[in-house]
Scaffold this active site. Structure first.
Site, PDB file in Angstrom:
ATOM      1  N   HIS A 125      -6.858   9.980   2.446  1.00  0.00           N
ATOM      2  CA  HIS A 125      -7.154   8.719   1.748  1.00  0.00           C
ATOM      3  C   HIS A 125      -7.108   7.528   2.717  1.00  0.00           C
ATOM      4  CE1 HIS A 125      -6.812  10.379  -2.427  1.00  0.00           C
ATOM      5  NE2 HIS A 125      -6.032  11.240  -1.820  1.00  0.00           N
ATOM      6  N   ASN A 197      -6.355  10.357  -9.149  1.00  0.00           N
ATOM      7  CA  ASN A 197      -7.691  10.548  -8.581  1.00  0.00           C
ATOM      8  C   ASN A 197      -8.738  10.297  -9.655  1.00  0.00           C
ATOM      9  OD1 ASN A 197      -6.934  11.225  -5.959  1.00  0.00           O
ATOM     10  ND2 ASN A 197      -6.937  13.428  -6.341  1.00  0.00           N
ATOM     11  N   HIS A 389       3.813   5.838  -4.302  1.00  0.00           N
ATOM     12  CA  HIS A 389       4.669   7.029  -4.313  1.00  0.00           C
ATOM     13  C   HIS A 389       4.797   7.554  -5.745  1.00  0.00           C
ATOM     14  CE1 HIS A 389       7.813   9.833  -3.699  1.00  0.00           C
ATOM     15  NE2 HIS A 389       8.098   9.426  -2.489  1.00  0.00           N
TER      16      HIS A 389
END
Ligand code: HEM
Length: 759
Positions: A125, A197, A389
Site C-alpha cells: 500500500h 479494502n 492499525h
C-alpha cells in the site's frame, strides 16, 4: 581537585543560618511537587503541577511559531536555528572560484536535511491519496454497540487514505489491483481505525502467509519487474498452488480491480468484528462503506491509457472533486450476525476472511455517513505519515479470532516502528488522538512531548497516583470475556465442521461471485484472466491455473483456454450456488454529481449553446471541460468569451465520463504527427475532422460512454467510426435536450448495451 564533601539533606539543613526565613525554606531534593500520601491515591485527579524550580521549553511549534501553529513561520529565510540568511544560492568559498570551505554550516545543514528527506515507503500500500472528512452517526447501531461515535448524531472527524497494494510510491494509480480503504476516526473515546479494502475478501486465511502472497505479487526479485501488477509468473504460480486465494483473485480480475475513482469504490472491513453494547451483549458484524456515487469501474483500455497519460488519475480525481465542492460521501453500514459459539451464519464461516456473506442473506444496515470535505495541506506530513492499525479499537468494538486479523494486529505496529523511525509515531500530528493521552510512555526517538512528573509507573504516590485507571463510571476499552475454545497446540487449518462453507472450501464463493455478474462483467473477467495468464512465461503455470478455473465455471475456463491456445481441462461437479445480484455493478441508476463532461468546440461553434450547456452541467454539480483547437479563449464578440480548459493536443478520452460535440472541428493548425502523435492515428488519417477529435470520439465510443451532439456533427461521428444511431449516441437540434439524455445515460455509468458481450 578536592573531593566533594557528601552531605545528607538533614546535614545540609542544619548548616542553614538560624532565623524565620531559614526555618521555612524548603529542603532541595523533593522528588515531586507534593509529598505523597501514605496509602496509594485512588481518587482520580489531573496530573500534579511541576515543581516550582522546573520549567519546560517555551511552548513554540517545531518551526518556532507560537504554539498551535504547525507550519513554517516568518517572512525571512532562516537556518534551522532561526538565524536569518542573506544568501542561499552560493556555498562559502575561498574566492569566487576557490575551494568550498568546511566552515559553511548553512551548506552542511541544508544538504544534510535534504539527504534524509526520504523515509521507507510502506512495504505494501505504498502509493496512496488521502482526505479529511467527518462521520455522522444515525444512531441505528446504538442497540448493538456502546461505541460513543456511533451514538445518534455524534460527529467525528476522520482521515481516509486510499491506496493500491502492490506498486511503489511512484507507480500508476489505475493498475489492476486491490485498493486500500483505511479510515481513522478521531472519536471522543480515542482513535478507531478501520483498515479495509475495496474488496470484501482476502487472498489468505492466516497472516503467516502474508509474506508469501506479497513476495509472489511484488516484482520479480531479480529484475524488479513488472511494477504494480499481478500479470506475471510468480503471482500466478502462487495463487494457482495456494487456492484459498481463488476468491480474492476473481475479484481482482473483475471490474472491481480497476475502479473509476476512489469516490466510486465500496469499502469493506473484511474481517468479522464483535460489537458490544452497554449491557455487555455481543453481536458479530461485517463493516461496509457504500459510495453515494455508486460503485463504478474503468474499462481496461481506460486503465491502461491512464497509466501512461495520467498516472495520478485517482489521486487527481479525489483532490479535484473535493476542491470543486463535489464532496465524496459513503454510507457506513453493518451486516449483523448472532454471536453463536460456532461463529457461522447460514453455513458460512465468519472467521474465514476469504468468504463474504451475501447481502441478500444479511442486508447492510446503514449506521452513519462519512463525507470527505478537505484535501490534506501537506502530502508527507499527513498522507505519508499517517499510521493505521487494526488494533486501534474503542469501547464497543472488539475483534474475533480470525487468524488473519491476529497477524495484522501484530504487524502494523512493527512495520510503523521502522517506517516512521521510532516508537513515537502516535505523536505525529495526523496520528494524534483528539482526546487527552496519558500513557506513561517516555523517551524514544523523535519524542515531541515534554513530560512532567517523576512517576511514569503504576501504582505511584509521588505523582499523586496519576494517571488513574478507568473505573465503572467512565467508558474504557475492555476485552470481551468470550470463552476461548480449548484444544491442543497445533499448526493447522481452522476449518469448521459446522460450516458448509469454511476454510477448506476454496471455490464455492468464487463461483458465486462469477455467477452473480452480468454477461458484460463476466466477459471482462474472462478477458482479464486471459491477459494476465497470457503475460506469464511458463505454460505449466497457465495450465495449472486453468485447472483452478475449471473448478469455478466451465465456460469461463473454456474462454480463457481458447485465448491462451490451450485445452480446457474438464470441470468436475461444481458447487450449487445462489447468485448474489448485489455484487454486480450493472443495472442501477446513480447520481451524476462530480462526473466530468468534455464539450468539443471550434472557433466557429455557436458559443451561446456552449455557454448554456456548460452552465447547466455545473448547475447539476458536474464538471464541464471545454475542449478546443487551441488554448486561451473562444471569443464571439459577445463580451463573454469561452475559456478553453483542454486542447485537442492535451485532451484524452480517459478524462471524460461523456463527450458533447458543439461542432465537427476540421483539422487544427497543430494536427500534424510531428507535433502530436495522436494526429497520426492510422485509421483516421484522411478524415475531414481533426484526427485528435476523431480519436477522442472513437475511444469514448469503445469505452461505452455516452456521446451527444447538436448541429452538424454527424460527419465527425462517422469519421470516428461511430454509428450515429448506435446505443448511447444522442444527436438532436437542441443542446439542452442532448444534455438531458446524456445525463440520464451517465446515471447508468456505461452504455452497457454497446459492449459486445451484452449485444
Ligand atoms: C483483510 C486483510 C487486509 C486488509 C484489508 C489490509 C489493508 C491494508 C491497508 C488499507 C493498508 C494501508 C494503510 C494505509 O493507508 O496507510 C495496509 C497496509 C499494510 N498492511 Fe495490510 N491488509 C490486510 C492484511 C494484512 C496482513 C495479513 C498483513 C501482515 C501480516 C498486513 C500488513 C500490512 C502492512 C505491513 C502495511 C503497511 C503499513 C504501514 O507501513 O503503515 N496486511 N493494509
Amino acid at each position: 581537585m578536592a573531593a566533594a564533601k557528601k552531605t545528607s539533606p538533614s546535614t545540609k539543613s542544619t548548616k542553614k543560618p538560624a532565623g524565620k526565613a531559614a526555618a521555612s525554606a524548603p529542603i532541595p531534593g523533593s522528588p515531586a511537587a507534593e509529598p505523597p500520601s501514605l496509602a496509594e491515591p485512588t481518587e482520580p485527579r489531573e496530573p500534579l503541577p511541576t515543581k516550582p524550580d522546573q520549567r519546560g521549553p517555551e511552548p513554540v511549534s517545531p518551526t518556532g511559531s507560537p504554539a498551535g501553529e504547525r507550519a513554517q513561520a516568518g517572512a525571512h529565510l532562516t537556518t534551522a536555528q532561526g538565524v536569518r540568511l542573506p544568501v542561499t544560492d552560493h556555498s562559502l568559498r575561498a574566492g569566487p572560484r576557490g575551494p568550498a570551505l568546511l566552515q559553511d554550516h548553512h551548506l552542511r545543514e541544508k544538504v544534510m536535511h535534504f539527504d534524509h528527506e526520504r523515509i521507507p515507503e510502506r512495504v505494501v500500500h505504498a502509493r496512496g491519496a488521502a482526505a479529511h472528512g467527518v462521520f455522522v452517526a444515525n444512531g441505528s447501531a446504538e442497540s448493538v454497540t456502546s461505541a460513543a461515535f456511533l451514538a445518534k448524531g455524534a460527529e467525528t472527524p476522520t482521515f481516509v487514505r486510499f491506496s493500491t497494494v502492490l506498486g511503489s510510491r511512484g507507480s500508476a494509480d489505475t493498475v489492476r489491483d486491490t485498493r486500500g480503504f483505511a479510515t481513522k476516526f478521531y472519536t471522543t473515546d480515542g482513535n478507531f481505525d478501520l483498515v479495509g479494502n475495496n474488496m470484501p475478501v482476502f487472498f489468505i486465511q492466516d497472516g503467516i502467509k502474508f509474506p508469501d502472497i506479497i513476495h509472489a505479487a511484488k516484482p520479480h526479485p531479480d529484475r524488479e519487474i513488472p511494477q504494480a501488477q499481478s500479470a506475471h509468473d510468480t503471482f500466478w504460480d502462487f495463487v494457482s498452488l495456494h487456492t484459498e486465494a481463488t476468491h480474492h483473485t476473481m475479484w481482482n480480475m473483475s471490474d472491481r480491480g480497476i475502479p473509476r475513482s476512489y469516490r466510486m469504490m465500496e469499502g469493506f472491513g473484511v474481517h468479522t468484528f464483535r460489537l458490544v453494547n452497554a449491557a455487555g451483549e455481543t453481536t458479530l458484524v461485517k463493516f461496509h462503506w457504500k459510495p453515494a456515487a455508486g460503485v463504478h469501474s474503468l474499462v481496461w483500455e481506460e486503465a491502461q491509457l491512464a497509466a501512461g497519460m495520467d498516472p495520478d488519475f485517482h489521486r487527481r480525481d479525489l483532490a479535484d472533486a473535493i476542491e470543486a465542492g463535489a464532496f465524496p460521501s459513503w454510507d457506513f453500514g453493518i451486516q449483523t450476525f448472532p454471536d453463536t459459539e460456532d461463529q457461522t451464519f447460514e453455513g458460512i464461516d465468519l472467521l474465514d476472511p476469504t468468504k463474504l456473506v451475501p447481502e441478500e442473506l444479511a442486508p447492510v444496515q446503514v449506521i452513519g455517513t462519512m463525507t470527505l470535505n478537505a484535501n490534506p495541506t501537506n502530502f508527507f506530513a499527513e498522507t505519508e505519515q499517517v499510521a493505521f492499525h487494526t488494533g486501534h479499537l474503542v469501547p464497543g468494538i472488539d475483534i474475533t479470532d480470525d487468524p488473519l486479523l491476529a497477524a495484522r494486529n501484530f504487524s502494523y505496529l512493527d512495520t510503523q516502528l521502522t517506517r516512521l523511525g521510532g516508537p513515537n509515531f502516535a505523536q505525529i500530528p495526523i496520528n494524534r488522538p483528539h482526546v487527552p493521552v496519558n500513557d506513561m510512555q517516555r523517551d524514544g526517538f523523535h519524542q515531541d512531548a515534554v513530560h512532567e512528573g517523576v512517576a511514569p509507573y503504576h501504582p505511584n504516590s509521588l505523582d499523586g497516583g496519576c494517571p488513574f485507571l478507568a473505573g465503572d463510571d467512565v467508558s474504557a476499552f475492555i476485552e470481551t470475556p468470550v470463552v476461548v475454545p480449548s484444544g491442543a497446540k497445533v499448526r493447522e487449518s481452522p476449518n469448521s465442521d459446522v460450516a458448509a462453507i469454511s476454510f477448506d472450501d476454496h471455490f464455492t464463493q468464487a463461483r458465486l461471485f462469477y455467477l452473480s455478474m452480468s454477461p458484460v462483467e463476466q466477459a471482462h473477467i474472462a478477458q482479464a484472466y486471459t491477459f494476465e495468464l497470457g503475460k506469464c512465461y511458463e505454460t505449466a503455470i497457465r495450465e495449472r491455473m486453468l485447472g483452478v478455473l475449471a473448478q469455478i465455471d466451465a465456460d469461463l475456463c473454456a474462454t480463457v483456454a481458447t485465448g491462451l491456445g490451450l485445452t480446457a481441462p474438464k470441470s468436475g461437479k461444481l458447487a450449487d450456488v445462489e447468485p448474489s445480484p448485489a455484487l454486480s455493478q450493472v443495472g442501477e441508476q446513480w447520481p451524476t454529481a462530480g462526473r466530468i463532461i468534455g464539450i468539443v468546440v471550434d472557433d466557429g461553434a455557436p458559443l451561446e449553446d456552449v455557454r448554456a450547456v456548460r452552465d447547466a452541467i455545473s448547475a447539476e454539480g458536474m464538471l464541464p471541460l471545454v475542449v478546443g483547437p487551441h488554448g486561451g479563449v473562444l471569443d464571439d464578440g459577445s463580451g463573454d468569451p469561452v475559456v478553453v480548459q483542454r486542447t485537442f493536443l492535451t485532451a484524452r478520452s480517459i478524462e471524460f465520463d461523456a463527450v458533447l460535440l458543439a461542432a465537427a472541428p476540421g483539422p487544427a493548425a497543430d494536427a500534424k504527427v510531428p507535433k502530436d502523435a495522436k494526429a497520426g492515428h492510422a485509421v483516421l488519417a484522411e478524415v475531414p475532422v481533426d484526427p485528435r477529435v476523431a480519436l477522442l470520439l472513437a475511444e469514448t465510443y469503445r469505452q461505452a460512454k455516452a456521446i451527444g451532439g447538436w448541429g452538424d456533427v454527424v460527419s465527425a461521428l462517422t469519421a470516428a467510426g461511430c454509428d450515429p444511431t448506435a446505443a448511447g449516441i444522442v444527436v438532436a437540434d437542441s443542446a439542452s435536450d442532448v444534455l438531458d439524455e446524456v445525463t440520464a445515460l451517465m446515471g447508468e455509468h456505461r452504455v452497457w448495451d454497446r459492449f459486445p458481450a451484452a449485444v
